[in-house]
Design a protein around this motif. Structure first.
Motif, PDB file in Angstrom:
ATOM      1  N   LEU A 139      -5.418   7.417 -94.563  1.00  9.99           N
ATOM      2  CA  LEU A 139      -4.784   6.235 -95.267  1.00  9.99           C
ATOM      3  C   LEU A 139      -5.565   5.031 -94.789  1.00  9.99           C
ATOM      4  O   LEU A 139      -5.651   4.761 -93.692  1.00  9.99           O
ATOM      5  N   SER A 160      15.079  20.312 -81.085  1.00 13.71           N
ATOM      6  CA  SER A 160      14.985  20.459 -82.647  1.00 13.71           C
ATOM      7  C   SER A 160      15.650  19.373 -83.308  1.00 13.71           C
ATOM      8  O   SER A 160      16.094  18.694 -82.828  1.00 13.71           O
ATOM      9  N   MET A 178     -13.126  30.269 -89.611  1.00 17.98           N
ATOM     10  CA  MET A 178     -12.419  28.956 -89.111  1.00 17.98           C
ATOM     11  C   MET A 178     -11.531  28.120 -90.237  1.00 17.98           C
ATOM     12  O   MET A 178     -12.053  27.994 -91.321  1.00 17.98           O
ATOM     13  N   PRO A 179     -10.164  27.744 -89.995  1.00 17.32           N
ATOM     14  CA  PRO A 179      -9.496  27.238 -91.201  1.00 17.32           C
ATOM     15  C   PRO A 179     -10.137  25.816 -91.491  1.00 17.32           C
ATOM     16  O   PRO A 179     -10.529  25.111 -90.433  1.00 17.32           O
ATOM     17  N   GLN A 180      -9.901  25.766 -92.728  1.00 16.98           N
ATOM     18  CA  GLN A 180     -10.380  24.288 -92.950  1.00 16.98           C
ATOM     19  C   GLN A 180      -9.317  23.116 -92.693  1.00 16.98           C
ATOM     20  O   GLN A 180      -8.048  23.451 -92.721  1.00 16.98           O
ATOM     21  N   LYS A 181      -9.805  21.983 -91.905  1.00 20.88           N
ATOM     22  CA  LYS A 181      -8.883  20.974 -91.541  1.00 20.88           C
ATOM     23  C   LYS A 181      -8.728  20.033 -92.683  1.00 20.88           C
ATOM     24  O   LYS A 181      -9.559  19.809 -93.581  1.00 20.88           O
ATOM     25  N   ASN A 182      -7.463  19.600 -92.985  1.00 18.44           N
ATOM     26  CA  ASN A 182      -7.044  18.685 -93.940  1.00 18.44           C
ATOM     27  C   ASN A 182      -6.885  17.309 -93.373  1.00 18.44           C
ATOM     28  O   ASN A 182      -5.858  17.203 -92.721  1.00 18.44           O
ATOM     29  N   ARG A 183      -7.878  16.414 -93.121  1.00 18.34           N
ATOM     30  CA  ARG A 183      -7.637  15.310 -92.520  1.00 18.34           C
ATOM     31  C   ARG A 183      -6.994  14.267 -93.485  1.00 18.34           C
ATOM     32  O   ARG A 183      -7.337  14.191 -94.741  1.00 18.34           O
ATOM     33  N   VAL A 184      -5.893  13.623 -93.020  1.00 17.19           N
ATOM     34  CA  VAL A 184      -5.190  12.712 -93.877  1.00 17.19           C
ATOM     35  C   VAL A 184      -5.378  11.400 -93.632  1.00 17.19           C
ATOM     36  O   VAL A 184      -5.423  10.924 -92.483  1.00 17.19           O
ATOM     37  N   PRO A 187      -6.980   1.099 -95.804  1.00 18.46           N
ATOM     38  CA  PRO A 187      -7.845   0.582 -94.572  1.00 18.46           C
ATOM     39  C   PRO A 187      -6.690   0.594 -93.336  1.00 18.46           C
ATOM     40  O   PRO A 187      -7.363   0.734 -92.344  1.00 18.46           O
ATOM     41  N   MET A 188      -5.592   0.402 -93.472  1.00 20.85           N
ATOM     42  CA  MET A 188      -4.470   0.294 -92.173  1.00 20.85           C
ATOM     43  C   MET A 188      -4.049   1.804 -92.241  1.00 20.85           C
ATOM     44  O   MET A 188      -4.208   2.421 -93.048  1.00 20.85           O
ATOM     45  N   ASP A 189      -3.442   2.169 -90.990  1.00 20.93           N
ATOM     46  CA  ASP A 189      -2.748   3.272 -91.042  1.00 20.93           C
ATOM     47  C   ASP A 189      -1.603   3.186 -92.071  1.00 20.93           C
ATOM     48  O   ASP A 189      -1.483   4.253 -92.904  1.00 20.93           O
ATOM     49  N   ARG A 190      -0.969   2.241 -92.259  1.00 18.90           N
ATOM     50  CA  ARG A 190      -0.055   2.282 -93.382  1.00 18.90           C
ATOM     51  C   ARG A 190       0.034   0.623 -93.648  1.00 18.90           C
ATOM     52  O   ARG A 190      -0.097  -0.309 -92.789  1.00 18.90           O
TER      53      ARG A 190
END
Lengths: 213, 213
Positions: free
Chosen positions: B9, B64, B1-7, B11-14
């Motif tokens: 940010l 694309s 099972m591939p490791q998930k990399n949760r991004v 406290p807000m989204d940005r």
């Protein structure tokens, strides 16, 4: 006759300082690993913007595109969240073919990804929704994303509805995951001699190829 | 099972600091004038990147997208240059429907434009090509853009061919102009209460409408 506004960036198109060679020899054979490496570098210089990506969809062969935030990435795909009934949500439900572009100006790097988009599980969407700031949770209830409205939306009705209760995820809101079928890694170089390495999947194996800039 | 990399940010989204109201009342009725105003502001803070835009094309309903540089803008359209035989050039020759996205993070602003793309005149392409740095002119001759190649391209053959002579524009290289049919101006706000104003053209008149964020 309308006045033309010519945008002139001199002396080069854009100042490009990167002279590190980049080609199939150092791109490796795993586009997810290469993405991770480039993304990490971009996060170090610009953590607020490194995860911002353009999502392109198409409906009746008419493309549309907008910025979204990548929230998770793994060999399973690239995850972002949206209202499923928004324009992008509807277009992707109709036609899952889609494309992403990351642009990291400090590194003069671009990653293009093409593939198809699928919904993530309700459980995974619930788990992520629970981590969102409360006002963002409320706004997911308050906004019928992409519909025409007369006044700015307000959170008051949603606040009154939920009081101090936990806010559940609206079922019209959740995660989508773009599963890549093609990558392109683009490294800017002077005189537009850019390095472009495409990864195409064949029989479950990814293979890198250099493209003319 | 591939490791998930949760991004993540937080406290807000940005971080979004812009609290200036933006709506139909101050958007005006001319999307070109509003674009010019927003673009000018973006150029003041980030002149190297303000003219960078994402171009989305579609072929067989498969989108694309890639970054390109806007070189000119006016009510006639938004001009960029390319090899006409590149992937984007071929796709646009087949299907002129296309979309642009400008993203200006310092202002937390996004402009989305949809329309169709046409070639600019050979004379206008010649005039622009003549202003390009000599090595960029040579690379337009040296590179069959988007084709697979084994080695990085070299300018040596083109240099030997043209010696010290002026370099003419290859006829496979020139300008394309996206003629807008729809605009959207997006101003980021906290709690994702973003302001989105779309301009739709009807009987030659543009009219602004607010969209739900």
């Amino acid at each position: 006759m309308p006045q033309k506004n010519r945008v002139t960036l001199s002396p080069m198109d854009r100042p490009i300082h990167n002279e590190t060679p980049f080609g199939p020899a150092n791109a490796g054979i795993d586009p997810f690993a290469l993405f991770e490496q480039w993304f990490k570098t971009a996060m170090e210089t610009d953590p607020n913007n490194a995860a911002v990506m353009t999502l392109a969809t198409a409906f009746n062969n008419r493309p549309s595109a907008r910025m979204v935030l990548m929230k998770e990435h793994s060999p399973d795909g690239f995850v972002f969240y949206t209202n499923y009934e928004s324009r992008k949500g509807s277009e992707l439900a109709e036609n899952p073919k889609s494309a992403l572009v990351f642009w990291w100006p400090a590194q003069e790097r671009q990653v293009r990804i093409e593939g198809h988009t699928t919904r993530i599980s309700a459980e995974a969407s619930d788990a992520y929704f629970a981590t969102r700031p409360r006002d963002s949770q409320l706004s997911a209830w308050a906004s019928a994303q992409s519909s025409e409205i007369d006044e700015p939306i307000s959170l008051e009705a949603a606040k009154a509805k939920f009081k101090d209760d936990p806010i559940p995820r609206p079922c019209s809101w959740g995660g989508l995951q773009l599963v890549p079928e093609r990558f392109e890694f683009w490294q800017g170089r002077t005189s537009r001699l850019h390095d472009r390495i495409a990864f195409i999947q064949k029989n479950g194996q990814w293979s890198p190829r250099r493209l003319a800039p």
